[in-house]
Enzyme design. Structure first.
Site, short mmCIF file in Angstrom:
data_model
loop_
_atom_site.label_atom_id
_atom_site.label_comp_id
_atom_site.label_asym_id
_atom_site.label_seq_id
_atom_site.Cartn_x
_atom_site.Cartn_y
_atom_site.Cartn_z
N HIS A 46 18.74 -0.31 -2.23
CA HIS A 46 17.38 0.14 -1.94
C HIS A 46 16.50 -1.04 -1.55
O HIS A 46 15.78 -0.98 -0.56
CB HIS A 46 16.80 0.86 -3.15
CG HIS A 46 15.40 1.37 -2.93
ND1 HIS A 46 15.16 2.60 -2.37
CD2 HIS A 46 14.19 0.80 -3.15
CE1 HIS A 46 13.85 2.78 -2.28
NE2 HIS A 46 13.24 1.69 -2.75
N CYS B 44 0.82 -1.21 0.00
CA CYS B 44 0.00 0.00 0.00
C CYS B 44 0.86 1.26 0.00
O CYS B 44 0.40 2.33 -0.36
CB CYS B 44 -0.98 -0.01 1.17
SG CYS B 44 -0.20 -0.30 2.74
#
Lengths: 270, 456
Positions: free
Chosen positions: B123, B75
């Protein structure tokens, strides 16, 4: 074994391990090296105890320094047993730290060579009175450490300090239960030990309670512990009051051990 | 809607082969959108439902030059990791991203970030460690990442590089959580309240919990307490029906409001959240409770504004009173402490990313290395055969010695060049460098090779 420099080895080890346990970082489990350090220190401690002079078997009671060294060793052994039995209490690093302090600071400042060992110690009562009293004092030392931790943690919680929740500290209830268990074991031992002492004293001096500060302190500590159990069982009291009582009781018991150093009276040994 | 070829089934086998091989230089690209770069309006358009994941993965992998693809969609983020052959640049990856999400590049303009190689890898490691999450250190991301890797594997778009990247990221996430305190503590008012209760009491099962007022936060705390084992929950509100509703919901006992004082006497943990304008719990009431031989620790959690519990109660021994501000301070403290761990987490992620890139870069020469070894071994076997044919009276012992010597010779001859080759590869080799090396060792055409290495 009276050499203060040698005592630094196990004492320093206990202090380092105890301090790390008490102030370890939030949420981190105690590292393996802490346990290793405690065991290694205990091993050197035992070596020091074994290498003692055996010509006077009762000297560890007559010499205050020897008594401090043996008692702190027993305290660590008791701590290791208890931390195995009670999960979550391994964090009570105060106990090895106290043992370390006893070795590093207290033992060297106590007289090493006993006054000629009093002949009254050559008695069968010795085997009853001394172990019972020493064991009970060990239990009270543990209870006292738990109580001090209780006061510290509850103080932090009361002051709403975030560190109280950092994860490294035991809960108040578990500290309370730990102290209570230790005191529960210590109390009958102390009662029996004092009774044996009274009978022995009657046999030797014709007096049930020799009027010396040591005996007064010993009975006062017994009274404080009795009051502690009464408050808990009859009135259901828990919390800081109980913790203070345990601290007071242990302080009196400790005073009873050390008072013969400064006071007169027939009981001029630990 | 124009579906990419792979989805319509025109191309039965993907061009990158079964193993998802990319020959030549390995490029890892990342294009993504997260809660920092885009509002919810954009995020909801790039969010991908689990059932759409396979088709999106295939769509990405079907694009020109793309060898492997992995999509992480939660989300708060939607990230596309690509492994492309030489020349696939950031712009190309961004193009694939917009294609996969069926959005025009303009719609995404300014919302996406693009990272390459070591930065992209670092990342993903940071994401796995929770360092990029809205709630720093949360652990849900590990499950989401695991599902993303599994989905890409199932769709056949995660080849050797991305498969390994995903697995490494999960391991890094675990490592970061073990070695740092990034996931320690609790970060909501309700969890801090439970944590407080557990700092005072060992467990909640045998404790009496009293909920006064059915405020939203109070109900939340009550529910969390029940989740954490609270067995004896009493709820009282001015209107009994609301207490009954909450009691029915979380499994407690509703009592009329006029029994508040009695319940206060019995409670170990009191949570208040009423709309009352005057304090409900006064010093007298708490002292009355303490006076009945009931001196024991009591935790008061006051969630109401204005407060329900008189702050003077704090002076009473064994009473631990926390109001909303205290709880919020504790929440912020936990967040702050977690954020303090971020540099450590980043260091771990970067260290692991460097290690991963060494592996990834050396991948391009792995076929070459194997080929060289095989060739050298073939020559060795040939020469040994010739020796045995011309000198048949060799004893078994000498034969073994000759075998060993030849093996050692080959190994030592190749060792230096191969090591340097891997080092060069880690720095980056171009296609022409590779062909020069192949030329130098007069290696046969790679197409003839049947066996492929399974792993580096």
């Amino acid at each position: 074994m009276g050499d203060p420099l040698l005592l630094l080895i196990p004492g320093g080890g206990y202090l380092a391990a105890g301090a790390t346990l008490t102030f370890r970082r939030a949420g981190h489990r105690p590292a393996l090296w802490i346990a290793a350090l405690v065991y290694a220190s205990l091993a050197t401690h035992i070596v020091l105890l074994v290498l003692r002079d055996y010509s006077e078997p009762t000297a560890f009671v007559a010499s205050f320094r020897e008594a401090a060294v043996s008692l702190s060793g027993l305290l660590v052994v008791a701590y290791l047993i208890v931390s195995r039995m009670l999960q979550g209490m391994g964090a009570l690093g105060l106990v090895p730290a106290v043992a370390g302090l006893a070795l590093v600071l207290v033992a060297p400042s106590l007289p090493a060579v006993p006054a000629p060992v009093p002949p009254i110690l050559q008695s069968a009562w010795f085997l009853l009175h001394v172990p019972l009293c020493l064991l009970s004092h060990l239990m009270y030392a543990m209870a006292g450490c738990g109580a001090v931790m209780y006061l510290v943690v509850s103080g932090l919680l009361k002051a709403r300090r975030p560190i109280a929740l950092s994860g490294g500290l035991p809960s108040l209830e578990s500290l309370d239960r730990f102290s209570h268990r230790m005191a529960k074991i210590g109390f009958p031992l102390l009662t029996a030990g004092l009774l044996a002492g009274m009978l022995w004293s009657y046999e030797v001096w014709g007096q049930v309670i020799p009027e010396a500060p040591k005996q007064v302190a010993a009975f006062a500590s017994w009274g404080v512990y009795a009051a502690y159990f009464h408050a808990r069982n009859a009135r259901g009291t828990r919390g800081r009051f109980c913790a203070w009582m345990l601290v007071a009781g242990f302080t009196l018991a400790l005073a009873g051990l050390l008072l013969p150093l400064v006071s007169g009276g027939p009981h001029r040994f630990i | 809607m124009i579906l990419p070829a792979a989805v319509t089934g025109v191309k039965a086998t993907p061009p990158w082969g079964d193993g998802g091989e990319v020959h030549g230089q390995v490029n890892i690209s990342l294009v993504g959108v997260n809660h920092l770069t885009a509002g919810v309006a954009v995020r909801e358009r790039v969010a991908i439902a689990p059932r759409d994941l396979p088709s999106c993965l295939l769509a990405a992998a079907a694009c020109e030059g793309v060898g492997e693809a992995l999509l992480l969609s939660t989300c708060n983020r939607s990230e596309l990791y690509l492994v492309a052959a030489n020349g696939c640049c950031a712009a190309g990856a961004a193009h694939v991203y917009s294609l996969v999400h069926q959005l025009s590049p303009e719609q995404l303009c300014g919302h996406t970030y693009t990272l390459q190689d070591a930065e992209a890898v670092a990342h993903m490691f940071k994401v796995a460690a929770g360092a990029e999450s809205m709630v720093v250190g949360e652990t849900e991301i590990m499950g989401q990442l695991r599902r993303a890797v599994e989905a890409a594997r199932a769709a056949g778009t995660a080849g050797r590089v991305l498969s390994r990247l995903g697995d490494t990221a999960l391991a890094v996430g675990k490592r970061a959580r073990t070695e740092t305190a990034v996931d320690r503590g609790c970060v909501s008012v309700a969890s801090v309240a439970v944590r407080l209760a557990l700092q005072v009491f060992d467990e909640l099962a045998s404790r009496r919990v009293l909920i006064v007022g059915a405020g939203e936060l109070g109900a939340l705390v009550a529910r969390r307490m029940v989740d954490c084992g609270a067995g004896d929950v009493t709820i009282t509100t001015r209107t009994l029906s609301r207490a009954e509703a909450l009691a029915g919901d979380i499994g407690g006992r509703a009592v009329p409001f006029d029994r508040l004082v009695d319940e206060l006497l019995k409670a170990d943990i009191v949570v208040t959240s009423t709309g009352s304008s005057t304090p409900l719990v006064s010093v007298e009431r708490v002292e009355a409770a303490a006076g009945r031989g009931r001196r024991r620790p009591t935790l008061l959690i006051d969630l109401a504004v204005p407060r329900d519990v008189d702050p003077a109660v704090r002076a009473i021994d064994d009473v631990y009173l926390y109001d909303l501000d205290d709880l919020q301070r504790l929440v912020q403290d936990v967040e702050g402490r977690r954020c303090c761990e971020l540099p450590l987490v980043e260091a771990i992620a970067e260290e692991e990313a460097r290690r991963f890139m060494l592996w990834a870069k050396s991948q391009q020469v792995t076929p070459l290395v194997l080929q060289l070894r095989r060739q050298a071994d073939a020559i060795r076997a040939e020469e040994i055969g010739r020796l045995l044919a011309t000198t048949p009276d060799l004893t078994g012992k000498t034969e073994r010695a000759v075998h060993l010597m030849s093996k050692r010779l080959v190994r030592r001859l190749l060792q230096g060049p191969l090591e340097r080759l891997r080092l060069l590869a880690a720095e980056g080799l171009s296609e022409s460098d590779l062909s020069l090396i192949e030329e130098l060792f007069t290696l046969p055409d790679e197409a003839e090779e049947e066996e492929e290495p399974t792993d580096g």
